[in-house]
Write a protein that holds these residues in place. Structure first.
Motif, PDB file in Angstrom:
ATOM      1  N   ALA A 252       0.851  -1.252  -0.045  1.00  0.00           N
ATOM      2  CA  ALA A 252       0.258  -0.310   0.040  1.00  0.00           C
ATOM      3  C   ALA A 252       1.143   1.500   0.402  1.00  0.00           C
ATOM      4  CB  ALA A 252      -0.949  -0.323   1.342  1.00  0.00           C
ATOM      5  N   LEU A 253       1.857   2.069   0.712  1.00  0.00           N
ATOM      6  CA  LEU A 253       2.755   2.385   1.322  1.00  0.00           C
ATOM      7  C   LEU A 253       3.435   2.655  -0.687  1.00  0.00           C
ATOM      8  CD1 LEU A 253       4.686   1.621   4.171  1.00  0.00           C
ATOM      9  CD2 LEU A 253       3.641   4.175   3.429  1.00  0.00           C
ATOM     10  N   LEU A 254       4.179   2.037  -1.344  1.00  0.00           N
ATOM     11  CA  LEU A 254       4.706   1.869  -2.521  1.00  0.00           C
ATOM     12  C   LEU A 254       2.930   2.361  -3.413  1.00  0.00           C
ATOM     13  CD1 LEU A 254       6.659  -1.659  -2.651  1.00  0.00           C
ATOM     14  CD2 LEU A 254       7.875   0.480  -2.212  1.00  0.00           C
ATOM     15  N   LEU A 255       2.387   1.876  -3.624  1.00  0.00           N
ATOM     16  CA  LEU A 255       0.749   2.242  -4.618  1.00  0.00           C
ATOM     17  C   LEU A 255       1.413   3.732  -4.278  1.00  0.00           C
ATOM     18  CD1 LEU A 255      -0.888  -0.699  -4.448  1.00  0.00           C
ATOM     19  CD2 LEU A 255       0.693  -0.314  -6.446  1.00  0.00           C
ATOM     20  N   GLY A 256       0.572   4.538  -2.653  1.00  0.00           N
ATOM     21  CA  GLY A 256       0.346   5.206  -2.876  1.00  0.00           C
ATOM     22  C   GLY A 256       1.457   6.540  -2.847  1.00  0.00           C
ATOM     23  N   TYR A 257       2.735   5.802  -2.756  1.00  0.00           N
ATOM     24  CA  TYR A 257       4.146   6.945  -3.128  1.00  0.00           C
ATOM     25  C   TYR A 257       4.218   7.631  -3.916  1.00  0.00           C
ATOM     26  CZ  TYR A 257       9.426   8.090  -3.673  1.00  0.00           C
ATOM     27  OH  TYR A 257      10.122   9.023  -4.148  1.00  0.00           O
ATOM     28  N   PHE A 258       3.542   6.138  -5.519  1.00  0.00           N
ATOM     29  CA  PHE A 258       3.946   6.173  -7.140  1.00  0.00           C
ATOM     30  C   PHE A 258       2.959   6.903  -7.647  1.00  0.00           C
ATOM     31  CE2 PHE A 258       7.514   2.846  -6.025  1.00  0.00           C
ATOM     32  CZ  PHE A 258       8.850   3.530  -6.270  1.00  0.00           C
ATOM     33  N   PHE A 259       1.935   6.461  -7.247  1.00  0.00           N
ATOM     34  CA  PHE A 259       1.270   6.464  -7.658  1.00  0.00           C
ATOM     35  C   PHE A 259      -0.204   8.045  -6.903  1.00  0.00           C
ATOM     36  CE2 PHE A 259       1.316   2.291  -9.502  1.00  0.00           C
ATOM     37  CZ  PHE A 259       1.476   2.651 -10.937  1.00  0.00           C
ATOM     38  N   LEU A 260      -0.807   8.066  -5.696  1.00  0.00           N
ATOM     39  CA  LEU A 260      -1.230   9.217  -4.712  1.00  0.00           C
ATOM     40  C   LEU A 260      -0.049  10.080  -4.237  1.00  0.00           C
ATOM     41  CD1 LEU A 260      -3.857   6.928  -3.415  1.00  0.00           C
ATOM     42  CD2 LEU A 260      -3.722   8.037  -5.166  1.00  0.00           C
ATOM     43  N   HIS A 261       0.850   9.904  -4.245  1.00  0.00           N
ATOM     44  CA  HIS A 261       2.352  11.209  -4.109  1.00  0.00           C
ATOM     45  C   HIS A 261       2.547  11.042  -2.620  1.00  0.00           C
ATOM     46  CE1 HIS A 261       2.750  11.972  -8.167  1.00  0.00           C
ATOM     47  NE2 HIS A 261       1.255  12.662  -8.196  1.00  0.00           N
ATOM     48  N   GLU A 262       1.993   9.970  -2.348  1.00  0.00           N
ATOM     49  CA  GLU A 262       1.500   9.831  -1.060  1.00  0.00           C
ATOM     50  C   GLU A 262       3.401   9.626   0.136  1.00  0.00           C
ATOM     51  OE1 GLU A 262      -2.647   7.444   0.088  1.00  0.00           O
ATOM     52  OE2 GLU A 262      -1.073   6.350   1.104  1.00  0.00           O
ATOM     53  N   ARG A 263       3.809  10.395   1.311  1.00  0.00           N
ATOM     54  CA  ARG A 263       5.166  10.526   1.611  1.00  0.00           C
ATOM     55  C   ARG A 263       5.786   9.430   2.284  1.00  0.00           C
ATOM     56  NH1 ARG A 263       5.652  13.979   7.084  1.00  0.00           N
ATOM     57  NH2 ARG A 263       4.324  12.475   7.865  1.00  0.00           N
ATOM     58  N   LEU A 264       6.943   8.736   1.542  1.00  0.00           N
ATOM     59  CA  LEU A 264       7.866   7.689   2.020  1.00  0.00           C
ATOM     60  C   LEU A 264       9.391   8.100   2.501  1.00  0.00           C
ATOM     61  CD1 LEU A 264       7.531   5.072   1.511  1.00  0.00           C
ATOM     62  CD2 LEU A 264       8.677   4.863  -0.765  1.00  0.00           C
ATOM     63  N   THR A 265       9.729   8.034   3.825  1.00  0.00           N
ATOM     64  CA  THR A 265      11.382   8.390   4.338  1.00  0.00           C
ATOM     65  C   THR A 265      11.797   7.496   4.261  1.00  0.00           C
ATOM     66  OG1 THR A 265      10.480   7.990   6.335  1.00  0.00           O
ATOM     67  CG2 THR A 265       9.863   9.929   5.250  1.00  0.00           C
ATOM     68  N   GLY A 266      12.853   7.845   5.025  1.00  0.00           N
ATOM     69  CA  GLY A 266      13.828   6.655   5.187  1.00  0.00           C
ATOM     70  C   GLY A 266      12.895   5.863   6.678  1.00  0.00           C
ATOM     71  N   ILE A 267      12.884   6.629   7.140  1.00  0.00           N
ATOM     72  CA  ILE A 267      12.631   5.178   8.574  1.00  0.00           C
ATOM     73  C   ILE A 267      10.715   4.350   7.882  1.00  0.00           C
ATOM     74  CG2 ILE A 267      11.005   5.830  10.338  1.00  0.00           C
ATOM     75  CD1 ILE A 267      11.672   8.200  10.783  1.00  0.00           C
ATOM     76  N   THR A 268      10.519   4.566   7.079  1.00  0.00           N
ATOM     77  CA  THR A 268      10.446   2.850   6.398  1.00  0.00           C
ATOM     78  C   THR A 268      10.591   2.271   5.421  1.00  0.00           C
ATOM     79  OG1 THR A 268       8.037   5.223   4.916  1.00  0.00           O
ATOM     80  CG2 THR A 268       7.633   2.948   4.333  1.00  0.00           C
ATOM     81  N   ALA A 269      12.192   2.335   5.224  1.00  0.00           N
ATOM     82  CA  ALA A 269      12.891   1.789   4.593  1.00  0.00           C
ATOM     83  C   ALA A 269      13.376   0.470   6.366  1.00  0.00           C
ATOM     84  CB  ALA A 269      14.151   1.793   3.894  1.00  0.00           C
ATOM     85  N   LEU A 270      13.497   1.373   7.384  1.00  0.00           N
ATOM     86  CA  LEU A 270      14.109   0.472   8.221  1.00  0.00           C
ATOM     87  C   LEU A 270      12.916   0.018   9.414  1.00  0.00           C
ATOM     88  CD1 LEU A 270      15.315   0.430  11.450  1.00  0.00           C
ATOM     89  CD2 LEU A 270      14.914   2.434  12.268  1.00  0.00           C
ATOM     90  N   ALA A 271      11.448   0.766   8.801  1.00  0.00           N
ATOM     91  CA  ALA A 271       9.679  -0.232   9.433  1.00  0.00           C
ATOM     92  C   ALA A 271      10.112  -1.641   8.849  1.00  0.00           C
ATOM     93  CB  ALA A 271       8.851   0.633   8.852  1.00  0.00           C
ATOM     94  N   LEU A 272      10.282  -1.411   6.962  1.00  0.00           N
ATOM     95  CA  LEU A 272       9.989  -2.266   6.946  1.00  0.00           C
ATOM     96  C   LEU A 272      10.929  -3.975   7.199  1.00  0.00           C
ATOM     97  CD1 LEU A 272       9.410  -3.999   3.891  1.00  0.00           C
ATOM     98  CD2 LEU A 272      11.062  -3.041   2.660  1.00  0.00           C
ATOM     99  N   ILE A 273      12.401  -3.383   7.805  1.00  0.00           N
ATOM    100  CA  ILE A 273      12.515  -4.390   7.833  1.00  0.00           C
ATOM    101  C   ILE A 273      12.531  -5.007   8.956  1.00  0.00           C
ATOM    102  CG2 ILE A 273      15.511  -4.847   8.856  1.00  0.00           C
ATOM    103  CD1 ILE A 273      16.848  -2.370   6.409  1.00  0.00           C
TER     104      ILE A 273
END
Length: 292
Positions: A252-273
């Protein structure tokens, strides 16, 4: 395989719901989606030569499950997405395995499932959600945003309660029959709620994007994926069956980032791990339990 379908496809439904409720009243949108999906499921079963054999007791159980998971769970998340990003809604829902384990423990239905690996996995999942939620703390000053967040937490709890209820109050009917009755009953509850909660003036501005989103959610989000979810829930421990909630947010985050311009930050990458680490430990805990 059923769990894999749920992990991937349900991750896309947050994106589709965000598009749908942008121009269609939220509860009406979800109600129409679920009723059509439920009726189509019944028609397909009848056309394939199957009978809709289900007892009155099991109809009542599917109504309760449908109300908890479809109406108060999925439907309320759709309403929340009018005010919060689709990725955040999915992240909040990802704490659902924690609710499942706690509800099962309090109810005394799954206390033997608690072990060190499960606790570590659940904690890591919560930390992963917290890391991303940290990026949105400043937005809580907006009342609509705050209500959307609270609604998403409430919906998550209701879905977890429905998951535990379905697991421990099984129906004797076939899985797809249960799917049809849950979707239909939950959709009817949503349509009734829509009468009192929705603003129908929005219907004057409905876009084709919302209608395409509705079609996608009916076919893939409800008909295909919900059947896979109930199948997985029937054959897997509830805590393991619910780990899809950790995978959905990142789709959902990736789709929102690429198509709805929702925010995606470095903290998101840490949260993924961190969160995927939680999935690993939850799976490890149930593999250990199976060996015992």
């Amino acid at each position: 395989m059923a769990l894999a379908v749920v992990c991937v496809v349900w991750g896309t439904t947050y994106f589709a719901m965000r598009i749908g409720v942008a121009t269609v009243p939220a509860f009406l949108f979800s109600g129409v989606r679920q009723v059509i999906a439920g009726v189509l499921m019944m028609v397909l079963l009848l056309l394939s030569g199957q009978r809709l054999a289900i007892s009155r007791r099991d109809i009542g159980r599917q109504f309760i499950a449908g109300t908890l998971m479809i109406a108060l769970g999925n439907g309320v998340v759709g309403w929340a997405e009018r005010y919060i990003p689709s990725g955040l809604a999915a992240l909040i829902v990802s704490i659902m395995p924690v609710y499942v384990v706690l509800i099962g423990y309090i109810a005394g239905t799954d206390r033997k499932a608690i072990n060190v690996y499960l606790v570590i996995g659940l904690l890591l999942g919560c930390v992963g959600v917290g890391l991303i939620f940290r990026d949105n703390v400043a937005d809580l000053g907006n009342s609509n945003y705050r209500y959307g967040v609270l609604a998403a937490f409430f919906a998550c709890f209701c879905w977890a309660a429905g998951t535990v209820y379905t697991k421990h109050r099984p129906s004797a009917a076939k899985t797809l029959v249960n799917v049809a009755f849950q979707l239909t009953s939950g959709g009817v509850v949503l349509l009734l709620g829509s009468i009192f909660l929705d603003d129908y003036s929005q219907l004057a501005t409905v876009t084709s994007d919302s209608l395409w989103a509705l079609a996608y959610l009916i076919i893939f989000g409800s008909l295909a994926s919900y059947g896979c979810f109930l199948y997985a829930l029937k054959h897997l421990p509830p805590g393991l069956a619910s780990v899809y909630a950790y995978v959905n947010p990142f789709i959902a985050l990736l789709l929102g980032y690429f198509f709805l311009h929702e925010r995606l930050t470095g903290i998101t990458a840490l949260a993924l791990i961190v969160t995927l680490g939680g999935v690993f430990f939850i799976n490890k805990s149930y593999r250990q339990k199976a060996k015992i």
